[in-house]
Design an enzyme around this catalytic site. Structure first.
Site, PDB file in Angstrom:
ATOM      1  N   CYS A  71       0.767  -1.491   0.186  1.00  0.00           N
ATOM      2  CA  CYS A  71      -0.256   0.396   0.132  1.00  0.00           C
ATOM      3  C   CYS A  71       0.407   1.281  -0.140  1.00  0.00           C
ATOM      4  O   CYS A  71       0.657   2.033  -0.566  1.00  0.00           O
ATOM      5  CB  CYS A  71      -1.075  -0.264   1.141  1.00  0.00           C
ATOM      6  SG  CYS A  71      -1.979  -1.571   0.765  1.00  0.00           S
ATOM      7  N   HIS A  89      -3.487   7.682   2.381  1.00  0.00           N
ATOM      8  CA  HIS A  89      -3.767   5.305   1.497  1.00  0.00           C
ATOM      9  C   HIS A  89      -5.024   5.810   2.566  1.00  0.00           C
ATOM     10  O   HIS A  89      -5.464   5.622   3.697  1.00  0.00           O
ATOM     11  CB  HIS A  89      -2.995   4.717   2.389  1.00  0.00           C
ATOM     12  CG  HIS A  89      -3.599   3.782   2.177  1.00  0.00           C
ATOM     13  ND1 HIS A  89      -4.057   2.774   0.819  1.00  0.00           N
ATOM     14  CD2 HIS A  89      -2.886   2.601   3.053  1.00  0.00           C
ATOM     15  CE1 HIS A  89      -4.296   1.799   1.050  1.00  0.00           C
ATOM     16  NE2 HIS A  89      -3.637   1.288   1.956  1.00  0.00           N
ATOM     17  N   ASN A 123     -10.266   1.081  -0.368  1.00  0.00           N
ATOM     18  CA  ASN A 123      -8.746   0.357  -0.184  1.00  0.00           C
ATOM     19  C   ASN A 123      -7.890   0.171  -1.614  1.00  0.00           C
ATOM     20  O   ASN A 123      -8.340  -1.425  -1.923  1.00  0.00           O
ATOM     21  CB  ASN A 123      -8.189  -0.674   0.710  1.00  0.00           C
ATOM     22  CG  ASN A 123      -7.209  -0.492   1.303  1.00  0.00           C
ATOM     23  OD1 ASN A 123      -6.005  -0.041   0.081  1.00  0.00           O
ATOM     24  ND2 ASN A 123      -6.751  -0.749   2.585  1.00  0.00           N
TER      25      ASN A 123
HETATM   26  O1  UT7 Z   1      -3.755  -1.246   3.451  1.00  0.00           O
HETATM   27  C1  UT7 Z   1      -2.839  -1.744   4.187  1.00  0.00           C
HETATM   28  C2  UT7 Z   1      -3.174  -1.681   5.959  1.00  0.00           C
HETATM   29  N1  UT7 Z   1      -5.061  -1.886   6.233  1.00  0.00           N
HETATM   30  C3  UT7 Z   1      -5.351  -1.152   7.093  1.00  0.00           C
HETATM   31  O2  UT7 Z   1      -4.851  -0.341   7.229  1.00  0.00           O
HETATM   32  C4  UT7 Z   1      -6.723  -2.115   7.896  1.00  0.00           C
HETATM   33  C5  UT7 Z   1      -6.394  -2.039   9.650  1.00  0.00           C
HETATM   34  N2  UT7 Z   1      -7.272  -2.516   9.420  1.00  0.00           N
HETATM   35  C6  UT7 Z   1      -8.533  -1.682  10.077  1.00  0.00           C
HETATM   36  O3  UT7 Z   1      -9.156  -1.303   8.866  1.00  0.00           O
HETATM   37  C7  UT7 Z   1      -9.568  -3.112  10.340  1.00  0.00           C
HETATM   38  O4  UT7 Z   1      -8.891  -3.386  11.717  1.00  0.00           O
HETATM   39  C8  UT7 Z   1     -10.737  -3.862   9.656  1.00  0.00           C
HETATM   40  C9  UT7 Z   1     -11.710  -3.063   8.593  1.00  0.00           C
HETATM   41  C10 UT7 Z   1     -10.092  -4.566   8.883  1.00  0.00           C
HETATM   42  C11 UT7 Z   1     -11.391  -4.825  11.060  1.00  0.00           C
HETATM   43  O5  UT7 Z   1     -12.259  -3.936  11.538  1.00  0.00           O
HETATM   44  P1  UT7 Z   1     -11.817  -3.654  13.490  1.00  0.00           P
HETATM   45  O6  UT7 Z   1     -13.169  -3.105  14.412  1.00  0.00           O
HETATM   46  O7  UT7 Z   1     -10.383  -4.359  13.675  1.00  0.00           O
HETATM   47  O8  UT7 Z   1     -12.703  -5.240  13.014  1.00  0.00           O
HETATM   48  P2  UT7 Z   1     -12.277  -6.470  13.905  1.00  0.00           P
HETATM   49  O9  UT7 Z   1     -11.332  -7.338  13.446  1.00  0.00           O
HETATM   50  O10 UT7 Z   1     -11.686  -6.271  15.739  1.00  0.00           O
HETATM   51  O11 UT7 Z   1     -13.655  -7.246  14.473  1.00  0.00           O
HETATM   52  C12 UT7 Z   1     -14.491  -6.854  15.138  1.00  0.00           C
HETATM   53  C13 UT7 Z   1     -16.035  -7.896  14.776  1.00  0.00           C
HETATM   54  C14 UT7 Z   1     -15.799  -9.062  14.889  1.00  0.00           C
HETATM   55  O12 UT7 Z   1     -16.331  -9.282  15.587  1.00  0.00           O
HETATM   56  P3  UT7 Z   1     -16.186 -10.290  16.933  1.00  0.00           P
HETATM   57  O13 UT7 Z   1     -15.480 -11.077  17.102  1.00  0.00           O
HETATM   58  O14 UT7 Z   1     -16.267  -9.364  18.115  1.00  0.00           O
HETATM   59  O15 UT7 Z   1     -17.894 -11.126  16.963  1.00  0.00           O
HETATM   60  C15 UT7 Z   1     -15.626  -9.332  13.277  1.00  0.00           C
HETATM   61  O16 UT7 Z   1     -15.878 -10.824  13.615  1.00  0.00           O
HETATM   62  O17 UT7 Z   1     -16.360  -7.529  13.693  1.00  0.00           O
HETATM   63  C16 UT7 Z   1     -16.208  -8.796  13.276  1.00  0.00           C
HETATM   64  N3  UT7 Z   1     -16.788  -8.411  11.067  1.00  0.00           N
HETATM   65  C17 UT7 Z   1     -17.900  -8.238  10.611  1.00  0.00           C
HETATM   66  N4  UT7 Z   1     -18.842  -8.440  11.101  1.00  0.00           N
HETATM   67  C18 UT7 Z   1     -19.894  -7.863   9.501  1.00  0.00           C
HETATM   68  C19 UT7 Z   1     -15.690  -8.878  10.561  1.00  0.00           C
HETATM   69  N5  UT7 Z   1     -15.524  -8.518   9.619  1.00  0.00           N
HETATM   70  C20 UT7 Z   1     -16.556  -7.911   9.738  1.00  0.00           C
HETATM   71  C21 UT7 Z   1     -17.423  -7.977   8.292  1.00  0.00           C
HETATM   72  N6  UT7 Z   1     -19.004  -7.881   8.242  1.00  0.00           N
HETATM   73  N7  UT7 Z   1     -17.012  -7.397   7.310  1.00  0.00           N
END
Ligand code: UT7
Length: 319
Positions: free
Chosen positions: A110, A244, A274
């Protein structure tokens, strides 16, 4: 003598994938994606390759600059998703636009476009280039596991390009790599050796979202502070920041930490998601074509991601 940007261009594939479309493919919903990431739609390439998108973006940037392909001294493409490993995407672009110059790809996920700009800067510094083309292009959709809701809602395809010409528009830069990290990875690219005794690995993106998030918020704030300082400026002197487009919450965090008004951060993640190395040049082109950028303005760019890697720079705007 270094460079100034004299033209920008971008290309997004025709097919648009909505959050509703994704909710029919995996267990997700529009509300979660908008709240947690900030994406409403993304474009995915059905017929376009990374090379096709790069050429389309490059042609627009060349047209804006008035530079013809035959005048180029250098083409650098940031990508990890070309159609072939050999030839490089840059080589295909060179042939298709009719340029005759050294052309090569760099891979830094990225943050690739920032790394590519800085690579080109070295050619200007050494007097090896008077006109260059720098592109970020990604067809990430072919590496996405479309059954994995953790990643498939985030990414999109596209390309962005900039034409660079001799000038004093590149004020400062900073590149960082924390190598060998498996926080974001695509473990395999393909290719099978009959001698290989190692288990074959998957060729889809894995991302530890929370670890990446932590890295990203630290990188965007510290990298921006560093390059602004190194350019001899204060944060309030920066007219626009092109970050980004990884996650809207990362940008909001930077707004709070740096105490820079949100309007100064150019954001288009809601439309394109992204697009990895294409994200910053697509955003730069959209900001440029919006007419908001004026000659003499200071523009900072910041990117972060796989590697782990990050980079930032400050430009004086000359268009
Ligand atoms: O470009 C390269 C660099 N990349 C980045 O900078 C990305 C950085 N990270 C992020 O943007 C975020 O961490 C994500 C968008 C990838 C994920 O968001 P998050 O707030 O960190 O969510 P999480 O992984 O902590 O998941 C929270 C909850 C989980 O459920 P439980 O365990 O709390 O029941 C996930 O299973 O959200 C759930 N979840 C979803 N729910 C609905 C994860 N993905 C989804 C989804 N739809 N697509």
């Amino acid at each position: 003598m270094n460079f100034k940007i004299t033209g920008t261009g971008s290309y997004l594939p025709n097919k648009i994938l909505t959050n509703q479309d994704l909710s029919e493919m995996v267990d997700t919903n529009d509300e979660w994606i908008i709240q947690r990431v900030g994406v409403k739609t993304r474009h995915v390439a059905e017929e376009e390759s990374a090379e096709d998108m790069a050429v389309a973006a490059a042609e627009k940037a060349l047209e804006m600059s008035g530079v013809s392909a035959s005048e180029l001294d250098l083409i650098v493409v940031a990508t990890f998703s070309g159609s072939t490993i050999i030839p490089s995407v840059a080589g295909v672009v060179q042939q298709r636009i009719g340029a005759v110059c050294p052309s090569f790809d760099i891979s830094s996920a990225c943050s690739g476009f920032i790394f590519a700009l800085d690579t080109a800067a070295g050619f200007f510094e050494r007097g090896k280039a008077k006109k260059a083309l720098v592109i970020g292009t990604e067809k990430i959709s072919k590496f996405v596991d479309w059954n994995d809701r953790n990643t498939c809602v985030i990414f999109g395809d596209g390309a962005g390009a900039a034409v660079l010409e001799e000038g004093d528009g590149y004020l400062s830069s900073y590149l960082f790599t924390k190598g060998g990290n498996d926080v974001i990875e695509i473990p395999a690219y393909g290719g099978i050796s009959p001698f290989d005794k190692v288990e074959h690995k998957r060729s889809t993106i894995f991302m530890n979202g929370q670890e990446t998030f932590k890295f990203a918020v630290k990188a965007i704030t510290s990298d921006l502070m560093k390059v602004v300082h190194d350019a001899g400026l204060e944060l309030e002197d920066i007219d626009y920041i092109v970050p980004h487009q990884a996650n809207m919450r990362i940008i909001q965090y930077a707004v709070q930490r740096l105490k820079i008004p949100q309007e100064k951060f150019f954001v288009n993640i809601e439309k394109y998601g992204n697009t990895s190395a294409a994200s910053v040049p697509i955003a730069l082109d959209e900001l440029n074509r919006s007419g908001k950028l004026k000659k003499g303005m200071s523009v900072a760019m910041s990117a972060f991601g796989g590697g782990l890697s990050s980079g930032a720079c400050v430009l004086k705007w000359y268009i």
